[in-house]
Every structure is written in structure tokens, then in C-alpha cells.
Design an enzyme around this catalytic site. Structure first.
Site, PDB file in Angstrom:
ATOM      1  N   ALA A 237       0.834  -1.200   0.000  1.00 39.46           N
ATOM      2  CA  ALA A 237       0.000   0.000   0.000  1.00 39.46           C
ATOM      3  C   ALA A 237       0.867   1.247   0.000  1.00 39.46           C
ATOM      4  CB  ALA A 237      -0.931   0.014   1.210  1.00 39.46           C
ATOM      5  N   LYS A 238       0.438   2.254  -0.752  1.00 35.72           N
ATOM      6  CA  LYS A 238       1.161   3.525  -0.794  1.00 35.72           C
ATOM      7  C   LYS A 238       1.230   4.149   0.596  1.00 35.72           C
ATOM      8  CE  LYS A 238      -0.721   4.545  -5.399  1.00 35.72           C
ATOM      9  NZ  LYS A 238      -1.627   5.420  -6.164  1.00 35.72           N
ATOM     10  N   ARG A 239       0.090   4.088   1.295  1.00 36.49           N
ATOM     11  CA  ARG A 239       0.018   4.790   2.581  1.00 36.49           C
ATOM     12  C   ARG A 239       0.930   4.183   3.635  1.00 36.49           C
ATOM     13  NH1 ARG A 239      -4.489   1.694   2.032  1.00 36.49           N
ATOM     14  NH2 ARG A 239      -4.984   0.183   3.673  1.00 36.49           N
TER      15      ARG A 239
END
Length: 281
Positions: A237-239
Site C-alpha cells: 500500500a502507498k500509505r
């Protein structure tokens, strides 16, 4: 002719999970003599960053992937989202909602595939539409559409059960359209015949099939592939700061070799592919 697409959002740098998804879509099209499209989903005004779009394009080229035609930007299609919403409003299927996430969480009767199910607080009420979100009256919409089915290449024929989502938001307060509405309209506009995406979006297809029926759109086949996950079982995930393709590209890594490794399940240490992650209502 088969036509697939890769449709990233420029709200963060691409990571290996995106690379895997792009390779799957690209290779399915090429293996069947079809077309592979690139669409940038850039309508989230609070998160989209225009400066990341060239990074996405560079990452895919570095992997050795080539798409057909010009890159499509969702931001060029805002009128189509409004037109579709007006059609649904004319059918009495949308209503304005001013509930906050906290309001929904506090009153929700339970969880659905998208999270807390909306309890219908604003349905049937006189709500000022200015600045409001617009929700789909799910029971009314499902009754109007009647029984529906859709087909996934890996899971077979599915009976559509959009009711499990409750009254989903189709027009958001902070963006011109929700993922459900925008992706459905865009795939139809692009002539996509095979929608490839991760199995974590399997359940969303129940809503998308309903929207296709309500709006008279073409119905593709879907291919929900496995997900790359880290050693703790969580998907990239990017986050959470998963390693970016841009960093690998700038470090001098071999992009085509990485794409080939993903094709042959030779994943970097600590990563594995979880297949058959089907989340159904």
C-alpha cells in the site's frame, strides 16, 4: 477484440503491487491479440498529484510495458459522470446525504464490503443538496434492475448482490464521482472487454454490474487476480510506504527483468502472491 486497462491513481508512487497488476493486464491483452490501455484516475481533488503522472508513465515504460493509444485521464470525463448522475436522479434513484463518516459509523447496522453500511438516515428526508454527497437508493435500484449476473474468469458466473453494500455514495463531496461510478463509466467509454484488477475489488463488481444495468452500459468479463502481500500478510500500500517503482528505477534496477520475475512468481524477498482472495457479499 479483447481490451484491458491499467488504471492507477496519482495519489502516491507506484509500488510492486501496481507493477504486478499492470503486467497481468498487459500480458492478458497481448496473449490474446488485444489492446492494453492506460487510464489515469485523477479526479480525487484532495489526494491526486499531477506531478506523479509522469512518474507513472516512466515506471510502466521502464518495466517494458507498452499501451495502445493515448493516455486517458479521468479528469477529462467529468461531464459524463454528471450526465450519468442526472439519469439516475431522473429515475428517482439518487438522494442527497449530508451525513459525516462519524454519523454513519455511529448509526450503522453493521459492516459491508465497503465498511460500515449506511443506515439510510437521509433517505426520504428534505436535504439541501448544495455540497451534499449523493447516494444510490440500493433497494429501489436493485428492484428496478432485477436479477443480474456477471462473470469472473477465475471464479466463474456470479449472481450480483449489490444490496450488501447498502446505499453507496456515487457523487462524493470532495470529488466529482465515486470509484464505483467513475470506473464503471470509464470502462464502458474505453470499450474495455476484460476488467483486470486485484481480488480485493472483487466485491465492488456487484455494484458495478448494477450500474451497468441501470445506465444501459456494456458488460465486460472480469479477471480478479491475486495480491502481492508482505510477510505479515498485508497487501502492499502507498500509505504504508511500500517500496516504490520510481526508487527502483532510479537506482538502476532492470525494469524488464523485474516484470519477467513478476510473471514467473519470482517475487522479492518478503513478498508473496495470495491467490483466490474473493470477498463476496
Amino acid at each position: 477484440m479483447i481490451r484491458t486497462r491499467f488504471a492507477p491513481s496519482p495519489n502516491g508512487l507506484l509500488h510492486l503491487g501496481h507493477a504486478y497488476a499492470a503486467v497481468v493486464a498487459h500480458d492478458l491483452a497481448r496473449a490474446r491479440g488485444g489492446e492494453f490501455l492506460l487510464r489515469i484516475e485523477d479526479i480525487d481533488g484532495t489526494r491526486s498529484r499531477a506531478e506523479l503522472i509522469p512518474e507513472i508513465v516512466a515506471d510502466l515504460a521502464w518495466l517494458g510495458l507498452r499501451w495502445d493509444g493515448a493516455v486517458v485521464h479521468q479528469s477529462s470525463r467529468l461531464p459524463s459522470y454528471q450526465a450519468a448522475a442526472q439519469r439516475l436522479k431522473a429515475q428517482g434513484l439518487l438522494y442527497p446525504c449530508r451525513c459525516t463518516r462519524a454519523d454513519v459509523l455511529a448509526a450503522s447496522p453493521g459492516s459491508g464490503p465497503d465498511g460500515p453500511i449506511y443506515p439510510g438516515t437521509c433517505r426520504g428526508r428534505a436535504v439541501d443538496p448544495a455540497g451534499a454527497a449523493w447516494r444510490l437508493d440500493m433497494a429501489k435500484a436493485a428492484a428496478l434492475a432485477g436479477p443480474l449476473e456477471w462473470t469472473d474468469e477465475l471464479a466463474g458466473v456470479q449472481r450480483a448482490r449489490p444490496e450488501a453494500f447498502g446505499d453507496v455514495v456515487l457523487l462524493r463531496k470532495e470529488a466529482p464521482a465515486s470509484y464505483h461510478l467513475a470506473a464503471t463509466l470509464d470502462d464502458a467509454a474505453d470499450g474495455v472487454t476484460l476488467v483486470t484488477r486485484g481480488a480485493d475489488l472483487f466485491a465492488s463488481t456487484h455494484v458495478h454490474r448494477l450500474l451497468q444495468a441501470l445506465l444501459g452500459l456494456s458488460v465486460p468479463v472480469w479477471h480478479h487476480h491475486g495480491l502481492l502481500v508482505e510477510s505479515d500478510g498485508r497487501k502492499l500500500a502507498k500509505r504504508r510506504g511500500s517500496p516504490s517503482l520510481a526508487d527502483l528505477r532510479r537506482s538502476g534496477a532492470d525494469g524488464p527483468a523485474l516484470a519477467e520475475a513478476l510473471r514467473t512468481a519470482l517475487f522479492p524477498a518478503g513478498l508473496s502472491l495470495v491467490s483466490g482472495v474473493i470477498i463476496s457479499p
